[in-house]
Design a protein around this motif. Structure first.
Motif, PDB file in Angstrom:
ATOM      1  N   UNK A  29      37.043  62.402  59.746  1.00  0.00           N
ATOM      2  CA  UNK A  29      35.585  62.384  59.925  1.00  0.00           C
ATOM      3  C   UNK A  29      34.940  61.357  59.018  1.00  0.00           C
ATOM      4  N   UNK A  30      35.379  61.351  57.763  1.00  0.00           N
ATOM      5  CA  UNK A  30      34.845  60.406  56.784  1.00  0.00           C
ATOM      6  C   UNK A  30      35.104  58.973  57.233  1.00  0.00           C
ATOM      7  N   UNK A  31      36.328  58.729  57.715  1.00  0.00           N
ATOM      8  CA  UNK A  31      36.705  57.369  58.129  1.00  0.00           C
ATOM      9  C   UNK A  31      35.885  56.924  59.345  1.00  0.00           C
ATOM     10  N   UNK A  32      35.745  57.817  60.325  1.00  0.00           N
ATOM     11  CA  UNK A  32      35.014  57.454  61.556  1.00  0.00           C
ATOM     12  C   UNK A  32      33.538  57.210  61.230  1.00  0.00           C
ATOM     13  N   UNK A  33      32.962  58.123  60.443  1.00  0.00           N
ATOM     14  CA  UNK A  33      31.539  57.991  60.121  1.00  0.00           C
ATOM     15  C   UNK A  33      31.276  56.733  59.297  1.00  0.00           C
ATOM     16  N   UNK A 147      32.906  63.381  69.999  1.00  0.00           N
ATOM     17  CA  UNK A 147      34.041  63.520  70.932  1.00  0.00           C
ATOM     18  C   UNK A 147      35.366  63.549  70.179  1.00  0.00           C
ATOM     19  N   UNK A 148      35.550  62.565  69.299  1.00  0.00           N
ATOM     20  CA  UNK A 148      36.828  62.499  68.563  1.00  0.00           C
ATOM     21  C   UNK A 148      36.974  63.695  67.626  1.00  0.00           C
ATOM     22  N   UNK A 149      35.896  63.972  66.903  1.00  0.00           N
ATOM     23  CA  UNK A 149      35.982  65.043  65.908  1.00  0.00           C
ATOM     24  C   UNK A 149      36.238  66.395  66.558  1.00  0.00           C
ATOM     25  N   UNK A 204      30.273  74.061  63.411  1.00  0.00           N
ATOM     26  CA  UNK A 204      28.932  73.878  62.852  1.00  0.00           C
ATOM     27  C   UNK A 204      28.934  72.901  61.701  1.00  0.00           C
ATOM     28  N   UNK A 205      29.888  73.048  60.769  1.00  0.00           N
ATOM     29  CA  UNK A 205      29.872  72.139  59.620  1.00  0.00           C
ATOM     30  C   UNK A 205      30.182  70.724  60.052  1.00  0.00           C
ATOM     31  N   UNK A 206      31.101  70.590  61.004  1.00  0.00           N
ATOM     32  CA  UNK A 206      31.458  69.248  61.466  1.00  0.00           C
ATOM     33  C   UNK A 206      30.240  68.569  62.101  1.00  0.00           C
ATOM     34  N   UNK A 207      29.560  69.303  62.981  1.00  0.00           N
ATOM     35  CA  UNK A 207      28.419  68.715  63.680  1.00  0.00           C
ATOM     36  C   UNK A 207      27.250  68.472  62.728  1.00  0.00           C
ATOM     37  N   UNK A 208      27.057  69.385  61.788  1.00  0.00           N
ATOM     38  CA  UNK A 208      25.982  69.192  60.814  1.00  0.00           C
ATOM     39  C   UNK A 208      26.240  67.952  59.964  1.00  0.00           C
ATOM     40  N   UNK A 209      27.503  67.810  59.568  1.00  0.00           N
ATOM     41  CA  UNK A 209      27.873  66.664  58.727  1.00  0.00           C
ATOM     42  C   UNK A 209      27.615  65.360  59.478  1.00  0.00           C
ATOM     43  N   UNK A 210      28.095  65.287  60.720  1.00  0.00           N
ATOM     44  CA  UNK A 210      27.932  64.020  61.431  1.00  0.00           C
ATOM     45  C   UNK A 210      26.475  63.795  61.836  1.00  0.00           C
ATOM     46  N   UNK A 211      25.742  64.885  62.109  1.00  0.00           N
ATOM     47  CA  UNK A 211      24.315  64.729  62.406  1.00  0.00           C
ATOM     48  C   UNK A 211      23.614  64.125  61.194  1.00  0.00           C
ATOM     49  N   UNK A 312      35.286  65.999  75.187  1.00  0.00           N
ATOM     50  CA  UNK A 312      35.139  64.565  75.492  1.00  0.00           C
ATOM     51  C   UNK A 312      33.858  64.283  76.292  1.00  0.00           C
ATOM     52  N   UNK A 313      33.115  65.257  76.592  1.00  0.00           N
ATOM     53  CA  UNK A 313      31.766  65.344  77.197  1.00  0.00           C
ATOM     54  C   UNK A 313      31.479  64.507  78.451  1.00  0.00           C
TER      55      UNK A 313
END
Lengths: 361, 291
Positions: A29-33, A147-149, A204-211, A312-313
């Motif tokens: 996540x860190x790398x992608x963001x 999608x990836x996360x 939730x934490x993943x989406x909150x982080x990337x948001x 993958x939406x």
């Protein structure tokens, strides 16, 4: 009940594999963001110099503000002519957000306008409303990263939740649980609730982080622009009018729905399989193998009921809207949401029943 | 408190594990004896309602246990043969978890867990993770968890497995003090454990209950079958091969043999008082050899 849920939650987190999976996802996540965030932004000036990072984002937004609104052929031509770089080596790819978006659909090899009308670039588009142009980098970054996360989070859910019931069978603790007063009912509920809390927490934490990362870097600009207008070839095939913000909303529904379907499925498998290892393998297979079904001509409506396709939406969003009585239209995303709720209910009822009726060996 | 088993049967494909057992258990300690595969564990699992009988029913105070559900499990304590645990939990936390499954309040759970940890000699290790425990310590923890809810029906499958002699004595005392007004059913291979504390012995063979009664009464089944004789040490091996030898003690050139046999094994053999172990050997020596 709360005590039992806390114990079950603790049991899920007592596994080293769960921590390893979380660490892996955090690193990814860190790398992608980092790659897709402010640091990765570049804008080419007309004098050949580059702006990077936050400066690039601000410049992109300025340009987008100048042209935002309904997209016309004239606007396409003007933008492509204004920002077309002089280079002949295809360097037009990295100019600015608006130029990149339009050139990917209407640009010739030298970066000039190919002369086609707006809708010819979107043959599947079946909406009367015109396309709207706007700054989209943050929204698309959010959607693509999601999608990836979420694909990785799916694997974490499989690893974390597969042992919920089956490990009790493997360890021999099933006998202790099922002979206790609350073992066949409250404990099973506690396991299921703790599992869904785990899903909620991780997703939730993943989406909150990337948001946070994307909106902190890019803001909310371009929320009303058409999601089809992007140079990432993501969601360009959506056949109805959909804004970036609408797509993010649908994305959240699909990620939540896919997570619920996957959680339900893993819990049912966990209650059925006598070994945690078998559950993990079976659940991973059932999670990953459907990702290969895209080549088999399976209708997208069926594919969209698989968690991996929801994560993958694109596929569920690309299904034409369903026509309802009274002329109303409904996105297939909501069918996935209803299916997810049904699966959640099914998992609550049947995984508890299967566990309660389990025969200790 | 009364537990009644009514033609209880369990069949696994070709094998009849428990065969039409009729049994009434009232308050007291019952020792279940039988060789491996005799059906003891299956019988205990059915009593604990974690294995469904093929046919037959179990009644607790006249009520079918399957219909009683939580009410029945509330009265039950069970230590399975292979006691499962959570390696990352401490002994104290494990007992708190089981106590919450058994419906004890937070305060009750804490008081009862500490009391039982003390009773089974694990008070000093209460904060240690179970994965660091020896086999005997795990078994003692298993006994403690079974007694958390002060069950009226306590089912213990091989509770003394892995315990050293001192721990076994402690266990016997614990059960004796606990068993008042309760049904305690325990199976073991260590015959002396049940001989000391059981009010009644239940002998199972091939899924059937072949004997039941007070230890001294059941033991009398072996009366006239137990012999003691002194033979030359060089001949002892021959006797071991031919007879069911319960004990063998070397005294120089001579060996004293305790033989369980329908007939007098040798000249000079003296008939002796049987013990429960002799009876066990009489019924199960062949099965034990096979297993």
């Amino acid at each position: 009940m709360i005590r039992l849920i806390r114990f079950e939650f603790e049991k899920i987190f007592n596994r080293k594999t769960v921590y390893a999976a979380i660490a892996f996802i955090a690193i990814m996540g860190g790398a992608i963001c980092t790659g897709r965030g402010a640091r990765g932004q570049i804008v080419l000036n007309s004098d050949g110099s580059y702006l990077e990072g936050r400066e690039a984002i601000e410049r992109d937004k300025e340009i987008a503000a100048e042209y935002e609104g309904i997209l016309t052929e004239e606007k396409v031509e003007e933008i492509l002519e204004t920002y077309r770089p002089d280079t002949e080596d295809g360097g037009f790819w990295l100019v600015n957000n608006i130029y990149n978006t339009l050139s990917s659909h209407w640009g010739e090899a030298d970066g000039s306008y190919d002369g086609r009308d707006i809708l010819s670039a979107f043959p599947d588009y079946r909406d009367d409303r015109p396309m709207v142009l706007g700054y989209n980098e943050g929204w698309l970054g959010f959607l693509e990263t999601g999608m990836y996360m979420m694909a990785f989070i799916g694997a974490l859910l499989v690893i974390g939740l597969s042992p919920v019931f089956s490990e009790e069978y493997t360890r021999g603790t099933d006998a202790l649980i099922l002979t206790s007063r609350h073992g066949k009912r409250k404990c099973a509920w506690a396991k299921i609730i703790a599992s869904y809390l785990f899903t909620l927490l991780t997703v939730g934490s993943c989406l909150l982080f990337q948001s946070f990362v994307y909106w902190q870097s890019f803001g909310f600009d371009g929320g009303g622009a058409s999601v089809q207008l992007n140079n990432h070839f993501t969601l360009t095939g959506v056949p109805y009018f959909l804004t970036n913000m609408g797509a993010a909303g649908y994305g959240l529904v699909l990620w939540a729905g896919g997570s619920l379907i996957l959680t339900a499925f893993v819990l049912l498998l966990s209650a059925i399989c006598r070994s945690a290892f078998v559950t993990v393998i079976a659940a991973l297979a059932c999670y990953i193998i459907p990702s290969m079904f895209g080549q088999l001509g399976i209708p997208p409506q069926l594919l969209s009921l698989n968690p991996i396709w929801d994560f993958l939406i694109e596929t569920p969003m690309m299904i034409p809207k369903l026509s309802l009585a009274g002329g109303a239209q409904l996105s297939y995303v909501w069918v996935v949401a209803v299916f997810a709720l049904v699966m959640t209910l099914v998992s609550f009822i049947f995984s508890r029943r299967i566990f309660a009726k389990h025969q200790v060996m | 408190m009364e537990l009644r088993l009514d033609r209880l049967t369990k069949q696994y494909k070709q094998k009849l594990a428990v065969d039409r057992i009729d049994l009434e258990l009232k308050c007291g300690v019952y020792g279940l004896l039988g060789a491996n595969g005799a059906g003891k564990t299956t019988l205990m699992r059915m009593i604990c309602d974690i294995q469904e009988p093929t046919s037959g029913e179990i009644f607790c105070n006249g009520q079918n246990i399957r219909e009683m559900g939580e009410e029945y499990r509330d009265r039950l304590g069970y230590l399975p043969q292979n006691f499962g645990y959570y390696p990352e939990f401490t002994a104290y936390k494990f007992l708190l978890y089981i106590a919450s499954l058994k419906g004890l309040s937070k305060q009750q759970a804490s008081v009862r867990a500490l009391y039982l940890l003390d009773m089974v000699g694990l008070a000093d290790q209460k904060k240690q993770k179970i994965k660091t425990f020896s086999g005997g310590m795990k078994q003692r923890l298993g006994i403690a968890q079974a007694m958390l809810n002060e069950p009226e029906i306590l089912v213990l499958d091989e509770p003394t497995a892995g315990l050293d002699p001192k721990e076994r004595v402690r266990f016997r005392n614990l059960i004796s003090s606990f068993s008042k007004d309760k049904i305690v059913l325990l199976s073991t291979h260590i015959v002396s454990d049940v001989e000391y504390i059981a009010d009644e012995i239940l002998v199972m063979k091939d899924g059937r209950l072949i004997h039941r009664g007070a230890p001294e009464v059941v033991t009398q089944e072996a009366k006239g079958l137990v012999w003691e004789c002194k033979v030359d040490t060089k001949d002892a091996e021959r006797y071991v091969e031919r007879y069911n030898v319960g004990n063998l003690k070397n005294t120089g050139d001579q060996t004293v043999l305790r033989i369980i046999s329908d007939v007098c094994p040798c000249e000079g053999a003296v008939e002796t008082e049987p013990t429960l172990e002799d009876l066990y050997l009489y019924y199960f020596s062949e099965e034990e050899d096979r297993s």
